[in-house]
Design a protein around this motif. Structure first.
Motif, short mmCIF file in Angstrom:
data_model
loop_
_atom_site.label_atom_id
_atom_site.label_comp_id
_atom_site.label_asym_id
_atom_site.label_seq_id
_atom_site.Cartn_x
_atom_site.Cartn_y
_atom_site.Cartn_z
N TYR A 62 7.25 3.25 -1.65
CA TYR A 62 6.49 2.00 -1.77
C TYR A 62 6.18 1.45 -0.38
O TYR A 62 5.04 1.04 -0.09
CB TYR A 62 7.33 1.02 -2.58
CG TYR A 62 6.62 -0.14 -3.21
CD1 TYR A 62 5.25 -0.15 -3.42
CD2 TYR A 62 7.35 -1.26 -3.65
CE1 TYR A 62 4.62 -1.23 -4.03
CE2 TYR A 62 6.74 -2.35 -4.24
CZ TYR A 62 5.37 -2.33 -4.43
OH TYR A 62 4.76 -3.40 -5.02
N LEU A 63 7.17 1.43 0.50
CA LEU A 63 6.99 0.92 1.85
C LEU A 63 6.02 1.80 2.63
O LEU A 63 5.13 1.29 3.34
CB LEU A 63 8.34 0.86 2.56
CG LEU A 63 8.33 0.32 4.00
CD1 LEU A 63 7.89 -1.13 4.03
CD2 LEU A 63 9.72 0.48 4.63
N ALA A 64 6.17 3.11 2.52
CA ALA A 64 5.27 4.02 3.22
C ALA A 64 3.83 3.80 2.79
O ALA A 64 2.90 3.80 3.61
CB ALA A 64 5.69 5.46 2.96
N ALA A 65 3.62 3.60 1.49
CA ALA A 65 2.26 3.40 0.97
C ALA A 65 1.66 2.11 1.48
O ALA A 65 0.44 2.01 1.69
CB ALA A 65 2.29 3.42 -0.55
N SER A 66 2.46 1.08 1.70
CA SER A 66 1.93 -0.18 2.21
C SER A 66 1.32 0.01 3.59
O SER A 66 0.34 -0.66 3.95
CB SER A 66 3.03 -1.25 2.26
OG SER A 66 3.95 -1.02 3.32
N ILE A 67 1.86 0.93 4.37
CA ILE A 67 1.30 1.23 5.69
C ILE A 67 0.04 2.06 5.56
O ILE A 67 -0.97 1.80 6.22
CB ILE A 67 2.36 1.96 6.54
CG1 ILE A 67 3.56 1.04 6.77
CG2 ILE A 67 1.77 2.43 7.87
CD1 ILE A 67 4.79 1.76 7.21
N LEU A 68 0.09 3.06 4.69
CA LEU A 68 -1.09 3.89 4.45
C LEU A 68 -2.29 3.02 4.08
O LEU A 68 -3.42 3.26 4.54
CB LEU A 68 -0.80 4.88 3.32
CG LEU A 68 -1.96 5.75 2.85
CD1 LEU A 68 -2.35 6.76 3.92
CD2 LEU A 68 -1.59 6.47 1.55
#
Length: 403
Positions: free
Chosen positions: A221-227
């Motif tokens: 979830y956190l990684a996707a927020s950056i993407l």
């Protein structure tokens, strides 16, 4: 036990242990109502999911100079079939699952997602476009077919596998000019359609799982927020990590006095799976200018040291844990088992390590100059040369001496 380790254990016992219990009675505390996520403003540097351009250059330089342990670890990485640009896709599938009706897709889909991630890593290191193209080819295949994640382990699968796609898509978007905006959108839309609803639903329902689930969901979830350059989503993730009412948060997974973990009485493999996901969350945030490693007085380090200490054969304090769900409170002693098969046989504690220790070690010891005596001892005998789909892996190469 040598004198240094004896003194370390005595210090841990006397100064940290005052009767190990869950810090938050029944998983509820005023801490759940605190909101400090606004203090965590991401820089939105790209690529910024685990590795920045500076990291990539550092890794490439170490390999070019054949520095150890980087070079030896790289030699192991290139032997991994799923890191090959010649990898043959096992899917794609319309529906994937870890169990239930579609359980037959588990191994094949996980293999494909591993290849997506590892080929992106190989592209990052070698700059050989064949690896970037293989990673993109696999992502597009699933973008055109995958419709759903099914089974009882839906959230866990979305957490474990989602980050592999996010990492690859992030890396290729900002380093591989051949990928078109249309191709990026196709894969991104698949993530939003299939994975994102699972991640979000997990934190909207009443807590029901052991903590490694929540940590693994959160890392994706956190990684996707950056993407997606979504600052509000990023801050939501920080709030979940620090103050969420789930076993998979820093406050509810690790006891602040001793380092005992919520799953320590269950088995060691799941504890290490949860801790590895926690390290990934912290490292992603670090790349965005936010220090989650240090929250609650470096509690993540305390959890790592407790777990490694026990698995190296030392005694640790243990008390029955009261967890957030109220379902996982029956363990009256720390688990002697890993419950992870090794050639078909259950192995005792400490005999089946997972490659997830260099990330934490690099931060606390290399970056911050702190002491992790038990993790240091472990890394003297365990080199993290293998790939494990539950973790980014290859720490001596990918997470060693990063700034």
């Amino acid at each position: 036990m040598n004198l240094i380790n004896k003194l370390s254990f005595i210090f841990l016992w006397l100064f940290l242990f005052t009767g190990c219990k869950a810090e938050f009675e029944n998983g509820v505390s005023d801490i759940d109502s605190w909101d400090m996520a606004d203090e965590f403003e991401p820089t939105m540097v790209h690529p910024g999911v685990l590795h920045t351009n500076e990291d990539c250059e550092h890794i490439r330089q170490m390999i070019e100079e054949k520095k150890e342990p980087y070079y030896a670890t790289y030699q192991e990485l290139i032997k991994e079939p799923k890191a090959s640009a010649e990898y043959s896709i096992q899917g794609p599938f319309e529906i994937i699952a870890r169990d239930g009706t579609y359980a037959s897709t588990k191994g094949k889909a996980e293999s494909d997602f591993d290849a997506i991630y590892l080929n992106a890593v190989m592209w990052m290191i070698t700059q050989d476009p064949a690896h970037a193209q293989k990673s993109l080819e696999l992502m597009l295949a699933y973008a055109g077919k995958l419709k759903d994640i099914d089974g009882n382990d839906t959230a866990l699968m979305a957490g474990l596998e989602g980050i592999k796609i996010v990492y690859a898509l992030e890396m290729l978007k900002y380093t591989y000019d051949v990928m078109t905006e249309e191709q990026f959108t196709q894969v991104s839309d698949m993530l939003k359609r299939v994975f994102l609803p699972v991640w979000e639903e997990f934190y909207e329902v009443t807590p029901y799982t052991n903590g490694n689930w929540g940590m693994n969901v959160l890392k994706s979830y956190l990684a996707a927020s950056i993407l997606w350059n979504d600052t509000e989503m990023y801050k939501k993730c920080v709030n979940l990590y620090m103050y969420g009412n789930d076993n998979g948060t820093i406050a509810h997974y690790i006891d602040g006095e001793t380092g005992q973990c919520q799953e320590s009485g269950r088995d060691q493999a799941h504890v290490i799976l949860g801790l590895g996901a926690m390290a990934t969350v912290c490292e992603i945030a670090w790349k965005q200018g936010n220090d989650l490693y240090s929250v609650f007085n470096n509690r993540a380090m305390l959890g790592y040291e407790y777990t490694v200490m026990y698995n190296l054969g030392y005694d640790v304090p243990f008390k029955t844990w009261t967890d957030v769900t109220g379902k996982y409170c029956e363990w009256t002693e720390i688990s002697q088992e890993t419950k992870k098969k090794n050639n078909g046989v259950d192995v005792d504690r400490g005999m089946k390590w997972q490659p997830c220790f260099y990330m934490m070690y690099n931060h606390y010891v290399n970056r911050k100059g702190l002491s992790m005596p038990y993790t240091t001892e472990l890394l003297g005998i365990y080199q993290e040369l293998e790939y494990d789909g539950g973790h980014p892996s290859y720490g001596p190469l990918l997470f060693n001496d990063l700034k």
